[in-house]
Design an enzyme around this catalytic site. Structure first.
Site, PDB file in Angstrom:
ATOM      1  CG  ASN A 178      15.382 -56.628  23.251  1.00 19.01           C
ATOM      2  OD1 ASN A 178      14.522 -56.809  22.709  1.00 19.01           O
ATOM      3  ND2 ASN A 178      16.557 -56.510  22.412  1.00 19.01           N
ATOM      4  CD1 TRP A 179      11.017 -60.171  27.017  1.00 15.76           C
ATOM      5  CD2 TRP A 179       8.887 -60.269  26.488  1.00 15.76           C
ATOM      6  NE1 TRP A 179      10.254 -60.408  28.158  1.00 15.76           N
ATOM      7  CE2 TRP A 179       8.947 -60.766  27.968  1.00 15.76           C
ATOM      8  CE3 TRP A 179       7.528 -60.306  26.078  1.00 15.76           C
ATOM      9  CZ2 TRP A 179       7.867 -60.795  28.653  1.00 15.76           C
ATOM     10  CZ3 TRP A 179       6.424 -60.370  26.743  1.00 15.76           C
ATOM     11  CH2 TRP A 179       6.650 -60.914  28.267  1.00 15.76           C
ATOM     12  CE  LYS A 180      17.755 -60.191  21.598  1.00 15.81           C
ATOM     13  NZ  LYS A 180      19.136 -60.738  21.270  1.00 15.81           N
ATOM     14  CG  HIS A 213      19.401 -55.079  19.162  1.00 17.02           C
ATOM     15  ND1 HIS A 213      19.911 -56.156  18.657  1.00 17.02           N
ATOM     16  CD2 HIS A 213      19.373 -55.293  20.813  1.00 17.02           C
ATOM     17  CE1 HIS A 213      19.967 -56.948  19.566  1.00 17.02           C
ATOM     18  NE2 HIS A 213      19.746 -56.364  20.712  1.00 17.02           N
ATOM     19  CD  GLU A 225      22.498 -55.660  23.694  1.00 14.52           C
ATOM     20  OE1 GLU A 225      22.033 -56.071  24.436  1.00 14.52           O
ATOM     21  OE2 GLU A 225      22.201 -55.572  22.581  1.00 14.52           O
ATOM     22  N   GLY A 267      23.379 -63.848  22.535  1.00 18.10           N
ATOM     23  CA  GLY A 267      22.810 -65.289  22.480  1.00 18.10           C
ATOM     24  C   GLY A 267      23.802 -66.495  22.252  1.00 18.10           C
ATOM     25  CB  SER A 276      25.414 -64.269  27.038  1.00 21.12           C
ATOM     26  OG  SER A 276      25.516 -64.940  25.735  1.00 21.12           O
ATOM     27  N   GLY A 312      18.514 -60.390  26.970  1.00 24.21           N
ATOM     28  CA  GLY A 312      17.559 -60.686  25.909  1.00 24.21           C
ATOM     29  C   GLY A 312      16.810 -61.936  26.306  1.00 24.21           C
ATOM     30  N   GLY A 313      17.478 -63.173  25.931  1.00 21.99           N
ATOM     31  CA  GLY A 313      16.970 -64.809  26.313  1.00 21.99           C
ATOM     32  C   GLY A 313      16.328 -64.962  27.648  1.00 21.99           C
TER      33      GLY A 313
HETATM   34  P1  13P Z   1      20.994 -62.590  25.057  1.00 14.26           P
HETATM   35  O1  13P Z   1      20.778 -61.904  26.485  1.00 14.26           O
HETATM   36  O2  13P Z   1      20.058 -63.240  24.595  1.00 14.26           O
HETATM   37  O3  13P Z   1      22.297 -62.659  24.723  1.00 14.26           O
HETATM   38  O4  13P Z   1      20.477 -60.797  24.222  1.00 14.26           O
HETATM   39  C1  13P Z   1      21.262 -59.791  24.435  1.00 14.26           C
HETATM   40  C2  13P Z   1      20.493 -58.718  23.601  1.00 14.26           C
HETATM   41  O5  13P Z   1      20.593 -58.453  22.547  1.00 14.26           O
HETATM   42  C3  13P Z   1      19.648 -57.693  24.391  1.00 14.26           C
HETATM   43  O6  13P Z   1      19.160 -56.698  23.593  1.00 14.26           O
END
Ligand code: 13P
Length: 249
Positions: free
Chosen positions: A7-9, A97, A166, A172, A210, A231-232
């Site tokens: 998920n690149w956000k 989300h 999540e 994050g 994370s 995410g990250g």
């Molecule tokens: P992180 O992997 O950056 O903690 O984010 C998780 C997330 O929100 C994926 O949708």
């Protein structure tokens, strides 16, 4: 079949397709890839059309990060519907989300989004998760059950729904649940869904929060997990590939 979903956000510009190219090359070289796992990537809306064309006959599937909750077309300035996104060849969509919930998305809206996405034949990735306070008050399972019950109706095809657990306090932050805690919650979520919706098969469940090349090792042996929402670490091909490598070592 396991899922590694990125998920690149709010990240990415047109040239960022190079990140996906590298991941695609790894997938093609990895002999176990076809049978064992799928890669889905959710870039922002601005890149959906380009990426879905580029990766059409390749191995990476493209997901949207959200969509509007009503109508195919309508007077909704600034929004796009699942109908419009599906026409781009995009087959997955993230709904609910915690970052969207935090900016005002209610459970009623999420319920409508799930319904409309399924009508448009999407695979839905429905995010659920407790916050720090709910965890402290031991309300985790109650929160998760409510989030599921309020957005999924009995008649839905659970083969098209993936639940992504999540915990908000983990997103994050570098903090992750213990192996024992996550296993317990994953089991409870699957059991609850199976019973409530009278499923004859196990629903699919991902963990997100994370996830990186180190933390993925902690969760490798949790059989209840069908994959990860990342995410990250999905913004770098190396980090993303390292997660897959470490998962299977
Ligand atoms: P992180 O992997 O950056 O903690 O984010 C998780 C997330 O929100 C994926 O949708």
């Amino acid at each position: 079949m396991r899922y590694f979903i990125g998920n690149w956000k709010m990240f990415g510009i047109p040239s960022s397709f190079k990140i996906l190219d590298k991941i695609n090359q790894y997938y093609l070289k990895d002999k176990k890839s076809n049978k064992k796992y799928k890669i889905v990537m959710a870039p922002p809306l601005t890149l959906l059309q380009d990426f879905s064309k580029r990766f059409k006959n390749k191995k990476i599937l493209i997901s949207a990060q959200n969509s509007y909750h009503q109508d195919n077309y309508g007077a909704h300035t600034g929004f796009v519907s699942p109908f419009m996104i599906r026409k781009l060849g995009v087959s997955y969509i993230i709904i609910g989300h915690s970052e969207s919930r935090a900016s005002g998305e209610t459970e009623e809206i999420i319920k409508n989004k799930v319904s409309l996405a399924l009508k448009n034949n999407f695979n839905v990735i429905l995010c659920i998760g407790e916050n720090q306070k709910q965890k402290r008050k031991k309300m985790t399972l109650k929160t998760l059950k409510k989030q599921i019950s309020n957005s999924i109706m009995k008649k839905y095809n659970f083969r098209k729904i993936i639940i992504a657990y999540e915990p908000i306090w983990s997103i994050g932050t570098g903090k992750v649940p213990s192996h024992q805690e996550l296993k317990k919650n994953a089991l409870a979520i699957k059991k609850f869904i199976k019973q409530k919706y009278r499923l004859k098969f196990n629903p699919k469940l991902l963990y997100g929060g994370s996830v990186d090349k180190t933390t993925v090792g902690i969760f490798r042996s949790i059989n209840e997990l069908d994959g990860f929402l990342i995410g990250g670490a999905s913004k770098s091909s190396k980090n993303f590939i390292d997660i897959i490598k470490n998962f299977y070592t």
